[in-house]
Scaffold this motif. Structure first.
Motif, PDB file in Angstrom:
ATOM      1  N   ALA A 190       0.858  -1.185   0.000  1.00 19.21           N
ATOM      2  CA  ALA A 190       0.000   0.000   0.000  1.00 19.21           C
ATOM      3  C   ALA A 190       0.890   1.228   0.000  1.00 19.21           C
ATOM      4  O   ALA A 190       1.567   1.521   0.993  1.00 19.21           O
ATOM      5  CB  ALA A 190      -0.916   0.002   1.220  1.00 19.21           C
ATOM      6  N   MET A 191       0.942   1.938  -1.135  1.00 19.82           N
ATOM      7  CA  MET A 191       1.749   3.142  -1.243  1.00 19.82           C
ATOM      8  C   MET A 191       1.319   3.926  -2.475  1.00 19.82           C
ATOM      9  O   MET A 191       0.767   3.357  -3.425  1.00 19.82           O
ATOM     10  CB  MET A 191       3.243   2.807  -1.333  1.00 19.82           C
ATOM     11  CG  MET A 191       3.656   2.042  -2.575  1.00 19.82           C
ATOM     12  SD  MET A 191       5.449   1.757  -2.662  1.00 19.82           S
ATOM     13  CE  MET A 191       6.029   3.431  -2.932  1.00 19.82           C
ATOM     14  N   PRO A 192       1.554   5.245  -2.507  1.00 18.55           N
ATOM     15  CA  PRO A 192       1.221   6.036  -3.694  1.00 18.55           C
ATOM     16  C   PRO A 192       2.048   5.585  -4.886  1.00 18.55           C
ATOM     17  O   PRO A 192       3.110   4.964  -4.744  1.00 18.55           O
ATOM     18  CB  PRO A 192       1.586   7.473  -3.276  1.00 18.55           C
ATOM     19  CG  PRO A 192       1.676   7.448  -1.789  1.00 18.55           C
ATOM     20  CD  PRO A 192       2.099   6.070  -1.411  1.00 18.55           C
ATOM     21  N   SER A 193       1.581   5.927  -6.075  1.00 18.05           N
ATOM     22  CA  SER A 193       2.292   5.564  -7.298  1.00 18.05           C
ATOM     23  C   SER A 193       3.695   6.166  -7.294  1.00 18.05           C
ATOM     24  O   SER A 193       3.899   7.328  -6.928  1.00 18.05           O
ATOM     25  CB  SER A 193       1.525   6.050  -8.525  1.00 18.05           C
ATOM     26  OG  SER A 193       2.276   5.813  -9.702  1.00 18.05           O
ATOM     27  N   LEU A 194       4.670   5.363  -7.741  1.00 13.82           N
ATOM     28  CA  LEU A 194       6.051   5.807  -7.825  1.00 13.82           C
ATOM     29  C   LEU A 194       6.397   6.295  -9.235  1.00 13.82           C
ATOM     30  O   LEU A 194       7.499   6.748  -9.488  1.00 13.82           O
ATOM     31  CB  LEU A 194       6.984   4.660  -7.426  1.00 13.82           C
ATOM     32  CG  LEU A 194       8.426   4.998  -7.076  1.00 13.82           C
ATOM     33  CD1 LEU A 194       8.512   5.927  -5.878  1.00 13.82           C
ATOM     34  CD2 LEU A 194       9.218   3.717  -6.808  1.00 13.82           C
ATOM     35  N   GLY A 195       5.437   6.185 -10.159  1.00 16.59           N
ATOM     36  CA  GLY A 195       5.689   6.597 -11.538  1.00 16.59           C
ATOM     37  C   GLY A 195       5.288   5.508 -12.511  1.00 16.59           C
ATOM     38  O   GLY A 195       4.700   4.490 -12.140  1.00 16.59           O
ATOM     39  N   GLN A 196       5.608   5.705 -13.779  1.00 16.02           N
ATOM     40  CA  GLN A 196       5.290   4.726 -14.806  1.00 16.02           C
ATOM     41  C   GLN A 196       6.218   3.511 -14.710  1.00 16.02           C
ATOM     42  O   GLN A 196       7.340   3.592 -14.235  1.00 16.02           O
ATOM     43  CB  GLN A 196       5.431   5.355 -16.194  1.00 16.02           C
ATOM     44  CG  GLN A 196       4.466   6.497 -16.460  1.00 16.02           C
ATOM     45  CD  GLN A 196       3.016   6.038 -16.453  1.00 16.02           C
ATOM     46  OE1 GLN A 196       2.679   5.003 -17.036  1.00 16.02           O
ATOM     47  NE2 GLN A 196       2.169   6.796 -15.792  1.00 16.02           N
ATOM     48  N   GLY A 197       5.721   2.377 -15.189  1.00 17.87           N
ATOM     49  CA  GLY A 197       6.539   1.165 -15.253  1.00 17.87           C
ATOM     50  C   GLY A 197       6.881   0.574 -13.910  1.00 17.87           C
ATOM     51  O   GLY A 197       7.958  -0.012 -13.741  1.00 17.87           O
ATOM     52  N   GLU A 198       5.982   0.684 -12.926  1.00 17.22           N
ATOM     53  CA  GLU A 198       6.264   0.126 -11.604  1.00 17.22           C
ATOM     54  C   GLU A 198       6.422  -1.397 -11.676  1.00 17.22           C
ATOM     55  O   GLU A 198       5.681  -2.078 -12.384  1.00 17.22           O
ATOM     56  CB  GLU A 198       5.145   0.462 -10.637  1.00 17.22           C
ATOM     57  CG  GLU A 198       5.091   1.913 -10.206  1.00 17.22           C
ATOM     58  CD  GLU A 198       3.917   2.174  -9.291  1.00 17.22           C
ATOM     59  OE1 GLU A 198       4.110   2.809  -8.240  1.00 17.22           O
ATOM     60  OE2 GLU A 198       2.779   1.750  -9.628  1.00 17.22           O
ATOM     61  N   ALA A 199       7.369  -1.903 -10.929  1.00 24.63           N
ATOM     62  CA  ALA A 199       7.567  -3.349 -10.815  1.00 24.63           C
ATOM     63  C   ALA A 199       8.081  -3.668  -9.425  1.00 24.63           C
ATOM     64  O   ALA A 199       8.917  -2.941  -8.877  1.00 24.63           O
ATOM     65  CB  ALA A 199       8.547  -3.854 -11.863  1.00 24.63           C
ATOM     66  N   ILE A 200       7.555  -4.747  -8.836  1.00 23.08           N
ATOM     67  CA  ILE A 200       8.021  -5.224  -7.541  1.00 23.08           C
ATOM     68  C   ILE A 200       9.058  -6.317  -7.770  1.00 23.08           C
ATOM     69  O   ILE A 200       8.812  -7.272  -8.510  1.00 23.08           O
ATOM     70  CB  ILE A 200       6.853  -5.777  -6.695  1.00 23.08           C
ATOM     71  CG1 ILE A 200       5.878  -4.654  -6.322  1.00 23.08           C
ATOM     72  CG2 ILE A 200       7.379  -6.465  -5.437  1.00 23.08           C
ATOM     73  CD1 ILE A 200       4.659  -5.140  -5.555  1.00 23.08           C
ATOM     74  N   ILE A 201      10.213  -6.181  -7.129  1.00 24.98           N
ATOM     75  CA  ILE A 201      11.272  -7.176  -7.215  1.00 24.98           C
ATOM     76  C   ILE A 201      11.474  -7.773  -5.822  1.00 24.98           C
ATOM     77  O   ILE A 201      11.717  -7.051  -4.853  1.00 24.98           O
ATOM     78  CB  ILE A 201      12.603  -6.561  -7.702  1.00 24.98           C
ATOM     79  CG1 ILE A 201      12.381  -5.742  -8.980  1.00 24.98           C
ATOM     80  CG2 ILE A 201      13.638  -7.653  -7.912  1.00 24.98           C
ATOM     81  CD1 ILE A 201      11.842  -6.521 -10.148  1.00 24.98           C
ATOM     82  N   ILE A 202      11.367  -9.106  -5.731  1.00 27.08           N
ATOM     83  CA  ILE A 202      11.577  -9.823  -4.480  1.00 27.08           C
ATOM     84  C   ILE A 202      12.971 -10.442  -4.498  1.00 27.08           C
ATOM     85  O   ILE A 202      13.368 -11.075  -5.476  1.00 27.08           O
ATOM     86  CB  ILE A 202      10.527 -10.932  -4.306  1.00 27.08           C
ATOM     87  CG1 ILE A 202       9.127 -10.336  -4.150  1.00 27.08           C
ATOM     88  CG2 ILE A 202      10.857 -11.824  -3.116  1.00 27.08           C
ATOM     89  CD1 ILE A 202       8.895  -9.684  -2.815  1.00 27.08           C
ATOM     90  N   GLU A 203      13.724 -10.288  -3.400  1.00 28.68           N
ATOM     91  CA  GLU A 203      15.049 -10.901  -3.291  1.00 28.68           C
ATOM     92  C   GLU A 203      15.144 -11.662  -1.968  1.00 28.68           C
ATOM     93  O   GLU A 203      15.131 -11.064  -0.896  1.00 28.68           O
ATOM     94  CB  GLU A 203      16.130  -9.841  -3.333  1.00 28.68           C
ATOM     95  CG  GLU A 203      16.217  -9.070  -4.645  1.00 28.68           C
ATOM     96  CD  GLU A 203      17.240  -7.957  -4.563  1.00 28.68           C
ATOM     97  OE1 GLU A 203      18.433  -8.243  -4.779  1.00 28.68           O
ATOM     98  OE2 GLU A 203      16.838  -6.817  -4.260  1.00 28.68           O
ATOM     99  N   PRO A 204      15.259 -12.987  -2.024  1.00 34.08           N
ATOM    100  CA  PRO A 204      15.513 -13.746  -0.793  1.00 34.08           C
ATOM    101  C   PRO A 204      16.963 -13.582  -0.360  1.00 34.08           C
ATOM    102  O   PRO A 204      17.825 -13.173  -1.143  1.00 34.08           O
ATOM    103  CB  PRO A 204      15.228 -15.200  -1.230  1.00 34.08           C
ATOM    104  CG  PRO A 204      15.471 -15.210  -2.702  1.00 34.08           C
ATOM    105  CD  PRO A 204      15.123 -13.833  -3.214  1.00 34.08           C
ATOM    106  N   ALA A 205      17.233 -13.902   0.897  1.00 37.96           N
ATOM    107  CA  ALA A 205      18.597 -13.753   1.419  1.00 37.96           C
ATOM    108  C   ALA A 205      19.568 -14.707   0.738  1.00 37.96           C
ATOM    109  O   ALA A 205      20.746 -14.394   0.573  1.00 37.96           O
ATOM    110  CB  ALA A 205      18.596 -13.981   2.921  1.00 37.96           C
ATOM    111  N   ASP A 206      19.078 -15.873   0.316  1.00 40.62           N
ATOM    112  CA  ASP A 206      19.914 -16.875  -0.337  1.00 40.62           C
ATOM    113  C   ASP A 206      20.002 -16.569  -1.829  1.00 40.62           C
ATOM    114  O   ASP A 206      19.029 -16.712  -2.566  1.00 40.62           O
ATOM    115  CB  ASP A 206      19.320 -18.271  -0.112  1.00 40.62           C
ATOM    116  CG  ASP A 206      20.208 -19.383  -0.656  1.00 40.62           C
ATOM    117  OD1 ASP A 206      21.194 -19.072  -1.343  1.00 40.62           O
ATOM    118  OD2 ASP A 206      19.895 -20.562  -0.403  1.00 40.62           O
ATOM    119  N   ASN A 207      21.198 -16.164  -2.293  1.00 39.02           N
ATOM    120  CA  ASN A 207      21.374 -15.807  -3.694  1.00 39.02           C
ATOM    121  C   ASN A 207      21.255 -16.992  -4.644  1.00 39.02           C
ATOM    122  O   ASN A 207      21.136 -16.805  -5.856  1.00 39.02           O
ATOM    123  CB  ASN A 207      22.740 -15.136  -3.902  1.00 39.02           C
ATOM    124  CG  ASN A 207      22.830 -13.778  -3.233  1.00 39.02           C
ATOM    125  OD1 ASN A 207      21.826 -13.090  -3.072  1.00 39.02           O
ATOM    126  ND2 ASN A 207      24.036 -13.397  -2.831  1.00 39.02           N
TER     127      ASN A 207
END
Length: 263
Positions: A190-207
Motif C-alpha cells: 500500500a503506497m502512492p504511485s512511484l511513476g510509470q513502469g512500476e515493478a516489484i522485485i523480491i530478493e531472498p537472502a539466499d542468492n
C-alpha cells in the motif's frame, strides 16, 4: 597506484566481431576515507553506446554480477550500494540493470582505520546488446587513509533506492504458497504511485534461489505482484519472511524495504 591487471572476454556468438575492450571500460575510483574510518570507493563501468549490464538481481535472463575481494589486505567488511536500476523488456523477457554506465559505490571497512586498504578485486559480469559478452575484470589498488570525496561517487550514492516508508508506504504483506519446484510469493504494498513502469522485485537472502519475473499490477493505492522462488534442488522450502528484500522500481527511481510479513 591503481592498475588494471587483465581483461578476459568470451563471446556467446563465435561470429560476433565484438571483444570486451570494444564494449567495456572498467576502473576503480579510489574514493575517500570517512571520519568513522570507513572508506567509500566505487567500481566504474563505462559501456559502448546501447550496451547494458545488470543489477544485483538481474531478472529472468540477465547475468548476475559477482565481485570477489579475496586477497585484499586491511579489509574486514564490504558493502555494495547499488544505484536504482531500470527495467528492460526484450521479446517478453524482463531484465534489470544499467544502460551505458554504472558507478557502483563500494563501502570498505578497514581492519586498521589509519592504514591503506590493499584492494584485490575480481569482477565477473555480463554486458549485452544484440549479443552478450560475459566479461572478467581484475583490479588492484592501494587506497590511502586520507583523500577527498569524489562527486561522481556521491552522485551514485544519491541514486541508491530510498526508503519505502519515506515514499509513503503504509502497509506490506506477502502470501506464500507451495508450487511444484518452490514457492509462489504474492506481495501487496500500500503506497502512492512511484511513476510509470512500476515493478516489484523480491530478493531472498539466499542468492542461490532463482527468482522469476514478477507480474506487477496496481489497483488504486495497492501494488501487487506474484513471483516464483525456486531453490537449486527444486521443491517447497522454509522461507524467512523477515529477510526478504522488496524493491519497487519505476521510471522515476526505486524504493525498498526489508521484511514482508504474512497478512
Amino acid at each position: 597506484m591503481l592498475k588494471i591487471l587483465c581483461f578476459i572476454a568470451i563471446l556467446t556468438a563465435p561470429a560476433a566481431a565484438f571483444t570486451q575492450e570494444d564494449v567495456l571500460h572498467a576502473e576503480l575510483l579510489p574514493g575517500w576515507r570517512g571520519a568513522d574510518g570507513r572508506h567509500m570507493a566505487a567500481l566504474s563501468l563505462t559501456l559502448a553506446q546501447g550496451w547494458k549490464t545488470y543489477w544485483r538481481s538481474p531478472g529472468d535472463s540477465g547475468i548476475p554480477p559477482l565481485l570477489d575481494f579475496a586477497g585484499s589486505g586491511n579489509l574486514s567488511a564490504v558493502h555494495l550500494h547499488w544505484p536504482s536500476p531500470v527495467m528492460f523488456d526484450v521479446n517478453g523477457s524482463q531484465t534489470i540493470g544499467y544502460l551505458d554506465r554504472l558507478v557502483l559505490p563500494i563501502e570498505l571497512t578497514p581492519t586498521q582505520a589509519a592504514q591503506p586498504i590493499e584492494i584485490r578485486l575480481n569482477v565477473d559480469l555480463g554486458v549485452c546488446r544484440d549479443i552478450c559478452v560475459p566479461a572478467h575484470v581484475e583490479m588492484s589498488a592501494s587506497l590511502p587513509a586520507q583523500s577527498r570525496p569524489d562527486p561522481v561517487i556521491e552522485m551514485a550514492l544519491a541514486s541508491v533506492p530510498g526508503s519505502a516508508i519515506a515514499a509513503g508506504l503504509t502497509g506490506i504483506d506477502c502470501t506464500v504458497a507451495p508450487i511444484a519446484d518452490g514457492l509462489a510469493v504474492t506481495t501487496r504494498i500500500a503506497m502512492p504511485s512511484l511513476g510509470q513502469g512500476e515493478a516489484i522485485i523480491i530478493e531472498p537472502a539466499d542468492n542461490a534461489i532463482w527468482v522469476s519475473q514478477s507480474d506487477t499490477r496496481r489497483d488504486g493505492e495497492i501494488l501487487t505482484a506474484t513471483t516464483d522462488l525456486v531453490p537449486p534442488g527444486g521443491g517447497p522450502f522454509a522461507l524467512d519472511r523477515s529477510t526478504l528484500r522488496v524493491t519497487v522500481i519505476s521510471d522515476l527511481g526505486a524504493v525498498e524495504v526489508t521484511g514482508c510479513p504474512a497478512p
